[in-house]
Design a protein around this motif. Structure first.
Motif, mmCIF file in Angstrom:
data_model
loop_
_atom_site.group_PDB
_atom_site.id
_atom_site.type_symbol
_atom_site.label_atom_id
_atom_site.label_comp_id
_atom_site.label_asym_id
_atom_site.label_seq_id
_atom_site.Cartn_x
_atom_site.Cartn_y
_atom_site.Cartn_z
ATOM 1 N N ASN A 102 0.937 -1.189 0.029
ATOM 2 C CA ASN A 102 0.046 0.013 -0.016
ATOM 3 C C ASN A 102 0.893 1.184 0.101
ATOM 4 N N THR A 103 1.872 1.228 0.784
ATOM 5 C CA THR A 103 2.881 2.417 0.951
ATOM 6 C C THR A 103 3.206 2.608 -0.620
ATOM 7 N N LEU A 104 3.865 1.453 -1.202
ATOM 8 C CA LEU A 104 4.597 1.614 -2.462
ATOM 9 C C LEU A 104 3.572 2.249 -3.518
ATOM 10 N N GLN A 105 1.995 1.750 -3.373
ATOM 11 C CA GLN A 105 1.143 2.304 -4.394
ATOM 12 C C GLN A 105 0.843 3.728 -4.164
ATOM 13 N N GLN A 106 0.767 4.183 -2.694
ATOM 14 C CA GLN A 106 0.687 5.569 -2.396
ATOM 15 C C GLN A 106 2.011 6.459 -2.591
ATOM 16 N N GLU A 107 3.103 5.950 -2.602
ATOM 17 C CA GLU A 107 4.397 6.953 -2.901
ATOM 18 C C GLU A 107 4.207 6.915 -4.544
ATOM 19 N N ALA A 108 3.847 6.076 -5.223
ATOM 20 C CA ALA A 108 3.650 6.215 -6.765
ATOM 21 C C ALA A 108 2.556 7.043 -6.845
ATOM 22 N N PRO B 47 -1.962 18.040 42.648
ATOM 23 C CA PRO B 47 -1.533 18.716 41.830
ATOM 24 C C PRO B 47 -2.121 18.278 40.425
ATOM 25 N N ARG B 48 -2.097 19.239 39.405
ATOM 26 C CA ARG B 48 -2.917 19.004 38.270
ATOM 27 C C ARG B 48 -2.114 17.896 37.321
ATOM 28 N N VAL B 49 -2.909 17.002 36.738
ATOM 29 C CA VAL B 49 -2.627 15.796 36.050
ATOM 30 C C VAL B 49 -2.938 15.819 34.525
ATOM 31 N N PRO B 50 -2.026 16.110 33.748
ATOM 32 C CA PRO B 50 -2.169 16.512 32.462
ATOM 33 C C PRO B 50 -2.206 15.023 31.631
ATOM 34 N N ARG B 51 -2.866 14.921 30.436
ATOM 35 C CA ARG B 51 -3.218 13.962 29.680
ATOM 36 C C ARG B 51 -3.022 14.273 28.174
ATOM 37 N N GLN B 52 -1.657 13.692 27.328
ATOM 38 C CA GLN B 52 -1.602 13.985 26.223
ATOM 39 C C GLN B 52 -2.015 12.917 25.352
ATOM 40 N N ILE B 53 -2.843 13.409 24.057
ATOM 41 C CA ILE B 53 -3.150 12.321 23.110
ATOM 42 C C ILE B 53 -2.285 12.652 21.726
ATOM 43 N N GLY B 54 -1.960 11.615 21.202
ATOM 44 C CA GLY B 54 -1.232 11.697 19.958
ATOM 45 C C GLY B 54 -1.661 10.607 19.001
ATOM 46 N N LEU B 55 -0.996 10.732 17.840
ATOM 47 C CA LEU B 55 -1.133 9.788 16.985
ATOM 48 C C LEU B 55 0.165 9.034 16.743
ATOM 49 N N ALA B 56 -0.043 7.513 16.477
ATOM 50 C CA ALA B 56 1.193 6.750 16.523
ATOM 51 C C ALA B 56 1.289 5.930 15.371
ATOM 52 N N VAL B 57 2.512 5.542 14.905
ATOM 53 C CA VAL B 57 2.738 4.732 13.736
ATOM 54 C C VAL B 57 3.843 3.588 14.245
ATOM 55 N N LEU B 58 3.967 2.421 13.490
ATOM 56 C CA LEU B 58 4.784 1.473 14.069
ATOM 57 C C LEU B 58 6.309 2.095 13.622
ATOM 58 N N ASP B 59 6.517 2.544 12.468
ATOM 59 C CA ASP B 59 7.601 3.084 11.843
ATOM 60 C C ASP B 59 7.354 4.283 10.889
ATOM 61 N N ARG B 60 7.639 5.579 11.213
ATOM 62 C CA ARG B 60 7.300 6.633 10.426
ATOM 63 C C ARG B 60 8.196 6.424 9.080
ATOM 64 N N ARG B 61 9.290 5.781 8.838
ATOM 65 C CA ARG B 61 10.011 5.649 7.609
ATOM 66 C C ARG B 61 9.328 4.741 6.790
ATOM 67 N N GLN B 62 8.425 3.906 7.337
ATOM 68 C CA GLN B 62 7.649 2.904 6.229
ATOM 69 C C GLN B 62 6.080 3.473 6.098
ATOM 70 N N SER B 63 5.776 4.577 6.676
ATOM 71 C CA SER B 63 4.427 5.000 6.582
ATOM 72 C C SER B 63 4.290 5.753 5.198
ATOM 73 N N SER B 64 3.085 5.479 4.755
ATOM 74 C CA SER B 64 2.535 5.904 3.449
ATOM 75 C C SER B 64 2.374 7.538 3.599
ATOM 76 N N PRO B 65 2.452 7.932 2.377
ATOM 77 C CA PRO B 65 2.157 9.343 2.250
ATOM 78 C C PRO B 65 0.716 9.867 2.815
ATOM 79 N N ALA B 66 -0.402 9.002 2.517
ATOM 80 C CA ALA B 66 -1.385 9.326 3.151
ATOM 81 C C ALA B 66 -1.503 9.540 4.481
ATOM 82 N N THR B 67 -0.531 8.661 5.262
ATOM 83 C CA THR B 67 -0.582 8.441 6.622
ATOM 84 C C THR B 67 0.078 9.856 7.151
#
Length: 303
Positions: free
Chosen positions: A76-82, A257-277
């Motif tokens: 899928n990454t290959l197709q999206q990079e193309a 005291p205040r307890v912050p909670r951070q929400i983020g996005l995660a991927v297994l490996d950004r180097r292999q992530s598709s352009p859409a991701t």
């Protein structure tokens, strides 16, 4: 061995049925059965155990399933990079989301902008508890997932911060105070919401060497709100997960005291992530999104 066979293999495993996979793919059940049989013959192993109402991967099938999903992800990454070279007009993005904060507060705004910018990208969203989103990432069922930070084994990108707050019945004696400590919450029955911030709440009490009187474990936030409203106990929840409309039956109070909670996005490996991701992540972190989210906007935790 073909990518189509691997796609059918992964889908049968996910849906636990040949018929369900056939319906999802828009092909006949016999075509699905033939693809699996051909793949089993080529590999020389039985990929599924057949039961009366469902099928499940065999031991070796479960082991090979992760490899198959990894190969499909790379394809899928290959197709999206193309496609990216042509303006990213085609592709698929699979997102994992959890709870009201991610699914109701964050995701709709990001998706609205993403779809406007990339209408040719097909988006699939799966929702489950935060722990399941992590499992989906490990199994490569999704390309990117909303998570509670920190997650050191993943590549993560912080997008939002809120805080944990105490939740108690409106007529509770502690409701008269502006802020509460963890120790204040240890005398009454405690209601633990097993989604979104349950592990963070558990770690907080453990670090403070305190033991709440957990009497209820609720799978959904709505159940927690109802239990607190009835006076069944107190709870700690993420402020951004609460309904925006106030409810006179319960009140929220800051923790001290205040307890912050951070929400983020995660991927297994950004180097292999598709352009859409990567485009989705960039859009979630875009400066313009800060005005849409109900709290502060953050930068990437892994440059």
């Amino acid at each position: 061995m073909t990518l189509t066979q691997l796609e059918i293999f992964a889908l049968v495993a996910e849906l636990q049925g040949f018929t369900s996979a056939a319906h999802r793919l828009g092909i006949s059940q016999s075509a699905v059965s033939h693809a699996i049989k051909a793949l089993e013959q080529e590999l020389g192993v039985e990929l599924f155990r057949r039961h009366q109402t469902l099928v499940e991967p065999s031991d070796i099938g479960q082991q090979l399933l992760g490899r198959a999903r990894a190969m499909l992800g790379l394809a899928n990454t290959l197709q999206q990079e193309a496609a990216d070279a042509r303006g990213m007009k085609r592709g698929t993005l699979r997102i994992g989301s959890f709870g009201p904060t991610a699914s109701n507060r964050l995701l709709p705004s990001i998706l609205r902008r993403f779809r406007a910018a990339h209408p040719g990208i097909e988006v699939h969203v799966d929702e489950g508890p935060d722990r399941q989103v992590l499992q989906w990432l490990d199994e490569r069922r999704i390309d990117v997932g909303f998570v509670v930070l920190e997650q050191e084994r993943l590549d993560t990108f912080a997008v939002f911060e809120d805080q944990l707050v105490a939740l108690l019945p409106a007529d509770h004696p502690l409701a008269a105070r502006e802020a509460l400590t963890l120790r204040d919450l240890c005398d009454d029955p405690f209601i633990l919401t097993e989604a979104g911030s349950s592990e963070l709440v558990t770690r907080l009490f453990s670090a403070a060497r305190l033991q709440p009187k957990v009497r209820y474990r609720c799978a959904q936030l709505l159940s927690t709100l109802e239990a607190v409203s009835r006076g069944d106990g107190l709870s700690i929840v993420a402020e951004a997960s609460l309904p925006q409309a106030s409810d006179p039956r319960y009140v929220k109070r800051a923790l001290s005291p205040r307890v912050p909670r951070q929400i983020g996005l995660a991927v297994l490996d950004r180097r292999q992530s598709s352009p859409a991701t990567l485009a989705f992540i960039a859009m979630a972190q875009a400066p313009g999104m800060a005005s849409i989210f109900p709290a502060g906007h953050l930068s990437s935790t892994h440059p």
